[in-house]
Design a protein around this motif. Structure first.
Motif, mmCIF file in Angstrom:
data_model
loop_
_atom_site.group_PDB
_atom_site.id
_atom_site.type_symbol
_atom_site.label_atom_id
_atom_site.label_comp_id
_atom_site.label_asym_id
_atom_site.label_seq_id
_atom_site.Cartn_x
_atom_site.Cartn_y
_atom_site.Cartn_z
ATOM 1 N N ALA A 1 -39.033 -1.014 15.622
ATOM 2 C CA ALA A 1 -37.783 -0.550 16.066
ATOM 3 C C ALA A 1 -37.417 0.609 15.524
ATOM 4 O O ALA A 1 -36.824 1.574 16.206
ATOM 5 N N VAL A 2 -37.464 0.827 14.135
ATOM 6 C CA VAL A 2 -36.946 2.171 13.488
ATOM 7 C C VAL A 2 -37.923 3.116 14.004
ATOM 8 O O VAL A 2 -37.129 4.344 14.435
ATOM 9 N N VAL A 3 -39.052 3.092 13.952
ATOM 10 C CA VAL A 3 -39.992 4.166 14.401
ATOM 11 C C VAL A 3 -39.487 4.556 15.820
ATOM 12 O O VAL A 3 -39.477 5.878 16.210
ATOM 13 N N THR A 4 -39.591 3.651 16.666
ATOM 14 C CA THR A 4 -38.823 3.942 18.222
ATOM 15 C C THR A 4 -37.757 4.528 18.093
ATOM 16 O O THR A 4 -37.400 5.412 18.913
ATOM 17 N N HIS A 5 -36.553 3.990 17.556
ATOM 18 C CA HIS A 5 -35.201 4.492 17.916
ATOM 19 C C HIS A 5 -34.656 5.420 16.879
ATOM 20 O O HIS A 5 -33.742 6.247 17.228
ATOM 21 N N PHE A 6 -35.450 5.963 15.741
ATOM 22 C CA PHE A 6 -35.085 6.935 14.804
ATOM 23 C C PHE A 6 -36.083 8.042 14.824
ATOM 24 O O PHE A 6 -35.750 8.865 14.422
ATOM 25 N N SER A 7 -37.031 7.784 15.640
ATOM 26 C CA SER A 7 -38.138 8.788 15.820
ATOM 27 C C SER A 7 -38.882 9.141 14.489
ATOM 28 O O SER A 7 -38.757 10.677 13.954
ATOM 29 N N VAL A 8 -39.145 8.193 13.649
ATOM 30 C CA VAL A 8 -39.685 8.530 12.353
ATOM 31 C C VAL A 8 -41.243 7.843 12.216
ATOM 32 O O VAL A 8 -41.510 7.084 13.032
ATOM 33 N N ALA A 9 -41.888 8.336 11.319
ATOM 34 C CA ALA A 9 -43.484 8.017 11.103
ATOM 35 C C ALA A 9 -43.113 6.374 10.371
ATOM 36 O O ALA A 9 -42.226 6.117 9.512
#
Length: 61
Positions: free
Chosen positions: A27-35
Motif C-alpha cells: 500500500a505504501v509503495v502504491t500510494h507514496f510512490s517509493v521502493a
C-alpha cells in the motif's frame, strides 16, 4: 523512508504478521510512490492484560 508502526494485542501468528507487513508495504509503495526496500513496518505487541478500551482490559473482553 516511510515507517509505519502498528500497535496490536499479541496473539497473531508469524504468518499473519508477515502478511500484514507485506500488505502495508504494498500500500505504501502504491500510494507514496517509493521502493519497497525503503518501507519499514514494525508491529508492537502488548499483552491483553496491558491494553484496554474504555477502561476494560482486553484480557477481560
Amino acid at each position: 523512508m516511510p515507517e509505519i508502526v502498528v500497535h496490536a494485542v499479541s496473539g497473531r501468528s508469524a504468518a499473519q504478521k508477515k502478511a500484514l507487513m507485506q500488505a502495508i508495504t504494498e500500500a505504501v509503495v502504491t500510494h507514496f510512490s517509493v521502493a519497497a526496500d525503503l518501507v519499514v513496518v514494525q508491529i508492537v505487541e502488548s499483552g491483553a492484560d496491558s491494553k484496554s478500551r474504555g477502561g476494560v482490559p482486553f484480557s477481560e473482553r
